[in-house]
Design an enzyme around this catalytic site. Structure first.
Site, PDB file in Angstrom:
ATOM      1  N   ASP A   1      72.863  31.874  19.644  1.00  0.00           N
ATOM      2  CA  ASP A   1      71.964  33.004  19.410  1.00  0.00           C
ATOM      3  C   ASP A   1      72.481  34.245  20.133  1.00  0.00           C
ATOM      4  O   ASP A   1      72.511  35.346  19.582  1.00  0.00           O
ATOM      5  CB  ASP A   1      70.565  32.631  19.903  1.00  0.00           C
TER       6      ASP A   1
ATOM      7  N   HIS B   1      71.513  37.481  11.877  1.00  0.00           N
ATOM      8  CA  HIS B   1      70.149  36.948  11.898  1.00  0.00           C
ATOM      9  C   HIS B   1      69.508  36.958  10.511  1.00  0.00           C
ATOM     10  O   HIS B   1      68.670  36.100  10.195  1.00  0.00           O
ATOM     11  CB  HIS B   1      69.285  37.698  12.905  1.00  0.00           C
TER      12      HIS B   1
ATOM     13  N   HIS C   1      70.721  33.862   9.037  1.00  0.00           N
ATOM     14  CA  HIS C   1      69.924  32.764   9.599  1.00  0.00           C
ATOM     15  C   HIS C   1      68.612  32.638   8.850  1.00  0.00           C
ATOM     16  O   HIS C   1      68.203  31.530   8.456  1.00  0.00           O
ATOM     17  CB  HIS C   1      69.622  33.005  11.084  1.00  0.00           C
TER      18      HIS C   1
ATOM     19  N   HIS D   1      67.712  27.230  15.853  1.00  0.00           N
ATOM     20  CA  HIS D   1      67.883  28.643  15.519  1.00  0.00           C
ATOM     21  C   HIS D   1      69.319  29.086  15.807  1.00  0.00           C
ATOM     22  O   HIS D   1      69.978  29.697  14.959  1.00  0.00           O
ATOM     23  CB  HIS D   1      66.879  29.459  16.345  1.00  0.00           C
TER      24      HIS D   1
END
Length: 379
Positions: free
Chosen positions: A172, A255, A258, A272
């Site tokens: 992340d 992101h 994601h 995540h």
């Protein structure tokens, strides 16, 4: 938009044994706290939290939590706050627990605190929550007018947690600099509501630097269940620096991809950070990053133990329907991919994801690296 905004929590506390001081810090925020924690996490921290609250003379009321921060879970917490008259909510555990506590605290108009028990994401410091469906599909970001009043992370708890949580946090956090530098070149706004600040961009880059210097040593520390300077540096990079960096430096393609990956059922067991890492590599391909940078990133993230090809997240280039769904979701109106300094279409995302497969396999073969062995764990 020409204004810049820096957003940050009111207080950040980090260190081995910090959980023992939780009630002291929470007591500065309110007198009737509601603690939110799932059963697994509570089995680990419940005794220490209980001792802390007892020593401070603060009443301890704890409510359980499920797997995802869903609209229903948030509403249930809000109702509990209002029914019992709590004046501060404390999310203890993983990212979804903390996101649900933040969202409920905002709706109920009380203060809130984040107590992550692993350095697995940069969510705890932010003024937003990620809301999912019951099945784990991304639904929306919810934005709040302020950040948590307190973020407290006990690095001994991080050392005791499964190593895959720290790996996920590294994935992340590595995206933070990749996205912040792209957002600064683009014309979009940050999650803080303005253009990227120099501070946010610099903190994103510092997170990147600390991770490259300390990540492998920090993973060794967690495997040995000890706290070292390298682990302290990575926890700060994963949690504080990445949190400030993404919120005030800007998100971009990683992101958004994601979020798109949550539309593929094959990815629902992944963390995540694991999904974000694939998004980071796809962003590097999308923006035409130098070959040596892509190569270094794939080598480093393989050593860390993060997925960097479609295969590791349960997909292949032949999953055309799933990849199209991922790309459509990643490029939906309002997604952060539109902070990139050039227009990005669903077709470009599909092509980048397909390209990543061959690139990663070739580079790992050239360096004699096996594909990372992934572990799925709940927290």
């Amino acid at each position: 938009m020409t204004t810049t905004v820096l957003s940050s929590p009111a207080r950040y506390v980090q260190g081995a044994g910090a959980i023992a001081d939780l009630a002291e810090h929470v007591g500065k925020l309110g007198g009737t706290p509601l603690v939110v924690s799932d059963d697994t996490v509570w089995g680990i921290v419940g005794e220490a939290v209980g001792r802390s609250f007892e020593a401070a003379g603060t009443p301890l009321v704890r409510v359980g939590f499920g797997r995802f921060a869903t609209p229903g879970a948030v509403d249930e917490l809000k109702e509990r706050i209002e029914a019992d008259g709590h004046d501060v909510i404390v999310g203890v555990g993983g990212g979804s627990t903390i996101d649900a506590a933040k969202a409920a605290g905002h709706l109920a108009g009380i203060r809130w605190a984040s107590v992550p028990t692993a350095a697995s994401s940069d969510a705890p410091t932010s003024a937003l929550s990620v809301i999912y469906s019951e099945e784990g599909e991304f639904l929306e970001y919810r934005f709040f007018p302020r950040n948590p009043d307190l973020v407290l992370i006990d690095t001994q708890l991080v050392a005791n947690a499964p190593v895959q949580f720290l790996q996920a946090g590294i994935g992340d956090a590595l995206a933070t600099w990749i996205e912040a530098r792209a957002a600064r070149r683009g014309q979009g706004s940050t999650m803080a509501g303005g253009r990227p600040t120099h501070a946010g961009t610099a903190l994103a880059e510092l997170s990147w630097k600390l991770l490259h210097e300390n990540a492998l040593l920090a993973l060794d520390a967690v495997r040995a269940k000890v706290v070292t300077p390298a682990l302290e540096a990575v926890v700060e990079a994963n949690t504080l620096l990445s949190g400030l960096g993404f919120e005030s430096g800007g998100l971009a393609a990683a992101h958004a991809i994601h979020n798109g990956l949550t539309a593929a059922p094959q990815t629902h067991g992944l963390t995540h950070g694991q999904k974000v890492n694939l998004g980071s590599i796809a962003q590097l391909v999308l923006e035409g990053a130098p070959a040596e940078e892509i190569e270094e990133f794939i080598v480093f993230t393989t050593q860390v133990g993060l997925p960097n090809s479609l295969t590791e997240v349960g997909l292949t280039p032949e999953h055309t329907a799933e990849l199209r769904a991922v790309a459509e979701a990643a490029t939906a109106e309002g997604e952060t991919i539109h902070n990139m300094p050039f227009p990005v279409t669903a077709d470009l995302v599909v092509q980048a994801l397909v390209a990543v497969e061959g690139i990663s396999r070739r580079i790992r073969a050239e360096y004699g690296l096996d594909a990372p062995e992934l572990h799925v764990a709940e927290h």
